[in-house]
Design a protein around this motif. Structure first.
Motif, PDB file in Angstrom:
ATOM      1  N   THR A  31      -2.868 -14.669   3.889  1.00 29.94           N
ATOM      2  CA  THR A  31      -1.457 -14.297   3.869  1.00 29.94           C
ATOM      3  C   THR A  31      -0.647 -15.349   3.137  1.00 29.94           C
ATOM      4  N   GLU A  37       9.568 -12.857   3.222  1.00 29.33           N
ATOM      5  CA  GLU A  37       8.631 -11.933   2.597  1.00 29.33           C
ATOM      6  C   GLU A  37       7.229 -12.511   2.650  1.00 29.33           C
ATOM      7  N   THR A  83      -0.994  -5.977   0.810  1.00 26.43           N
ATOM      8  CA  THR A  83       0.200  -5.310   1.316  1.00 26.43           C
ATOM      9  C   THR A  83       1.382  -6.270   1.208  1.00 26.43           C
ATOM     10  N   TYR A  84       2.557  -5.699   0.960  1.00 30.24           N
ATOM     11  CA  TYR A  84       3.784  -6.480   0.776  1.00 30.24           C
ATOM     12  C   TYR A  84       4.732  -6.161   1.919  1.00 30.24           C
ATOM     13  N   GLU A  85       5.187  -7.199   2.608  1.00 31.55           N
ATOM     14  CA  GLU A  85       6.134  -7.032   3.710  1.00 31.55           C
ATOM     15  C   GLU A  85       7.370  -7.874   3.431  1.00 31.55           C
ATOM     16  N   ASP A  91       7.777  -0.760   7.643  1.00 31.53           N
ATOM     17  CA  ASP A  91       6.370  -0.635   7.271  1.00 31.53           C
ATOM     18  C   ASP A  91       6.084  -1.530   6.067  1.00 31.53           C
ATOM     19  N   SER A  92       4.838  -1.937   5.948  1.00 31.57           N
ATOM     20  CA  SER A  92       4.422  -2.702   4.782  1.00 31.57           C
ATOM     21  C   SER A  92       4.019  -1.745   3.667  1.00 31.57           C
ATOM     22  N   GLU A  93       4.104  -2.224   2.434  1.00 32.74           N
ATOM     23  CA  GLU A  93       3.747  -1.432   1.266  1.00 32.74           C
ATOM     24  C   GLU A  93       2.392  -1.877   0.737  1.00 32.74           C
TER      25      GLU A  93
END
Length: 216
Positions: A31, A37, A83-85, A91-93
């Motif tokens: 991570t 972000e 995934t991008y948060e 929700d994450s993308e």
């Protein structure tokens, strides 16, 4: 004392863009945090061949032995999925094709032993180590038409050790061309970002370039 300057590019072994040879190597999810972000890395898809350029200085101690140092720039690149948060998101993308680039500056210290040759052609063994510092890292991906760029600072340094053979042909007393294939091992360092070096610490490289010899 005879010494020489050298300017060289280096070709290294590495993964190729578009393959998934190393995706199975992940044991944990990585991570990256950027304030509110974060990017959660889930799968590696490819590695670009490392690129190295540098300039060096070599000093002859006697007929057989010499030592060398210099300054080397290394570029490492890879592509991964994740995934991008971001802050406030429910929700994450899921993001594919995140490009990660790392820039290293290194200082090598090598010893050379010449074991055979003629007046113009020289064969030698090389052994030594390099210490490198990551001076810049970025993660880039497209997100709803926007080019997202996140920059990291990387703590610590990367140590490596190498062993190789070399051949140098002197065109004149001042200029020579050399080829130097070698094996290199990158020691594990917890602060370094994931790269082909952390996934595949043994590297086969072939350095080639010109050395400009100083007169005795």
């Amino acid at each position: 004392m005879n010494s020489s300057y050298e300017i060289f590019p280096t070709a290294n072994s590495g993964g190729n863009i578009g393959t998934n040879l190393y995706s199975v190597g992940f044991r944990t999810i990585d991570t990256q945090h950027f304030g509110g972000e974060k990017i959660i890395e889930t799968e590696s898809t490819s590695f670009a061949p490392p690129i190295s350029v540098g300039i060096g200085l070599r000093f002859a101690l006697n007929k057989h032995w010499s030592i060398g140092t210099g300054l080397i720039y290394n570029y490492l690149g890879r592509r991964y999925n994740g995934t991008y948060e971001y802050a406030g998101a429910l929700d994450s993308e899921s993001i594919k094709g995140i490009w990660n680039s790392q820039h290293y500056i290194g200082i090598p210290l090598n010893a050379y032993y010449s074991f055979a040759g003629t007046e113009k052609l020289n064969f030698y063994i090389m052994a030594g180590g390099t210490v490198e510092k990551c001076v810049g890292e970025t993660h880039r991906f497209a997100y709803y038409g926007h080019n997202m760029v996140f920059r990291n600072s990387v703590a610590g340094v990367q140590f490596s050790a190498g062993l190789g053979l070399g051949m140098q042909y002197d065109f004149s007393d001042m200029v020579g061309f050399y080829i130097e294939p070698s094996f290199r091992y990158f020691f594990r360092e917890s602060h370094q970002s994931r790269s082909i070096r952390t996934m595949q610490p043994f590297e086969i490289s072939c350095e080639l370039g010109f050395r400009f010899n100083l007169s005795r």
